[in-house]
Design an enzyme around this catalytic site. Structure first.
Site, mmCIF file in Angstrom:
data_model
loop_
_atom_site.group_PDB
_atom_site.id
_atom_site.type_symbol
_atom_site.label_atom_id
_atom_site.label_comp_id
_atom_site.label_asym_id
_atom_site.label_seq_id
_atom_site.Cartn_x
_atom_site.Cartn_y
_atom_site.Cartn_z
ATOM 1 N N SER A 105 0.825 -1.216 0.000
ATOM 2 C CA SER A 105 0.000 0.000 0.000
ATOM 3 C C SER A 105 0.860 1.269 0.000
ATOM 4 O O SER A 105 1.653 1.484 0.934
ATOM 5 C CB SER A 105 -0.898 -0.025 1.241
ATOM 6 O OG SER A 105 -1.331 1.271 1.550
HETATM 7 N N1 LIG Z 1 -6.459 8.399 1.723
HETATM 8 C C1 LIG Z 1 -6.150 7.163 2.415
HETATM 9 C C2 LIG Z 1 -6.223 5.993 1.456
HETATM 10 C C3 LIG Z 1 -6.081 4.668 2.166
HETATM 11 C C4 LIG Z 1 -6.414 3.511 1.255
HETATM 12 O O1 LIG Z 1 -7.127 3.645 0.248
HETATM 13 N N2 LIG Z 1 -5.889 2.332 1.610
HETATM 14 C C5 LIG Z 1 -6.187 1.143 0.858
HETATM 15 C C6 LIG Z 1 -4.920 0.338 0.658
HETATM 16 S S1 LIG Z 1 -3.798 1.187 -0.397
HETATM 17 C C7 LIG Z 1 -7.163 0.306 1.671
HETATM 18 O O2 LIG Z 1 -7.008 0.170 2.855
HETATM 19 N N3 LIG Z 1 -8.197 -0.247 1.004
HETATM 20 C C8 LIG Z 1 -9.157 -1.081 1.629
HETATM 21 C C9 LIG Z 1 -10.522 -0.489 1.647
HETATM 22 O O3 LIG Z 1 -10.694 0.687 1.266
HETATM 23 O O4 LIG Z 1 -11.447 -1.196 2.052
HETATM 24 C C10 LIG Z 1 -4.764 7.267 3.051
HETATM 25 O O5 LIG Z 1 -3.960 8.059 2.575
HETATM 26 O O6 LIG Z 1 -4.514 6.585 4.057
#
Ligand SMILES: N[C@@H](CCC(=O)N[C@@H](CS)C(=O)NCC(=O)O)C(=O)O
Length: 219
Positions: free
Chosen positions: A12
């Site tokens: 990530s």
């Molecule tokens: N804007 C957030 C984005 C976080 C994000 O999208 N994380 C993804 C992994 S890269 C995630 O956890 N996805 C799982 C979901 O949204 O259910 C940040 O900067 O922390």
């Protein structure tokens, strides 16, 4: 044991931005792997900590903070010996914030809007417009860098760490054209000299790129 716990997965980009920041601050922390592919981020225990079910999530002695941009700013404000990584000067801070919001809303979203459909719903056909969003984001970043070594000027800030974690991953969709974007290439090279960069960012970025690249078809 440290009071700081980071929940994440190394593919990530936002998690890697937090790893780079923790490293830059020299902080001890515990890292807890959350396997998104196994749905661990939607377990009742994780949802209780972060109802938005995203990584990274920081637990600092019970204070729960998510969104990498909020996390990196908090870490510098709370633990840094100087304000260099996140300046207190209002104008400089606003400039850093602007780049952080650019990463949150444009740069990373250009990637996320392609990677999430693939990882979670097996969607491998990518409309050209979505790839155009990635090249447009590369273009903005190139412009921001201007004649400066870092995205807001002469010094490294958390905005560089967030944008670099994302930019190093964009090749999953579109390789960095070093002729068209020489400033991004030079800046990433500069960032790659940070101690432990390979461990904190490059390894996860390469894994991420390997999982996506070659699996996507642009239509
Ligand atoms: N804007 C957030 C984005 C976080 C994000 O999208 N994380 C993804 C992994 S890269 C995630 O956890 N996805 C799982 C979901 O949204 O259910 C940040 O900067 O922390």
């Amino acid at each position: 044991m440290s009071d700081i716990v980071l929940y994440g997965m190394d593919i990530s980009p936002p998690v890697r931005a937090c790893l780079l920041t923790l490293r830059a601050l020299g902080l001890a922390f515990e890292y807890k792997e959350v396997n998104l592919f196994a749905g661990e981020h939607r377990s009742p225990e994780f949802l209780q900590k972060n109802p938005q079910h995203t990584v990274p999530l920081l637990d600092d002695g019970g204070a729960l903070i998510w969104d990498s941009h909020a996390i990196v700013c908090y870490l510098v404000d709370k633990y840094a010996k100087t304000d260099e990584l996140y300046p207190k000067d209002l104008v400089k801070r606003a400039q850093v914030n602007q780049r952080l919001y650019f990463d949150a809303s444009i740069l990373f979203m250009a990637l996320r809007n392609i990677s999430v459909p693939y990882f979670l719903h097996n969607v491998s056909l990518v409309p050209k417009e979505k790839v155009n969003n990635v090249s447009e984001a590369y273009g903005h970043l190139e412009t921001f860098l201007g004649e400066s070594p870092y995205v807001t000027g002469d010094t490294l800030t958390v905005a560089d760490l967030c944008c670099a974690a994302t930019a190093a991953s964009l090749a999953a969709v579109l390789d960095l054209d070093t002729v068209k974007y020489p400033k991004i290439a030079a800046w990433l090279e500069r960032i790659s000299k940070l101690p432990h960069y390979t461990e904190d960012n490059l390894r996860g970025a390469n894994k991420y790129i390997g999982m996506l690249k070659g699996s996507l078809t642009i239509v």
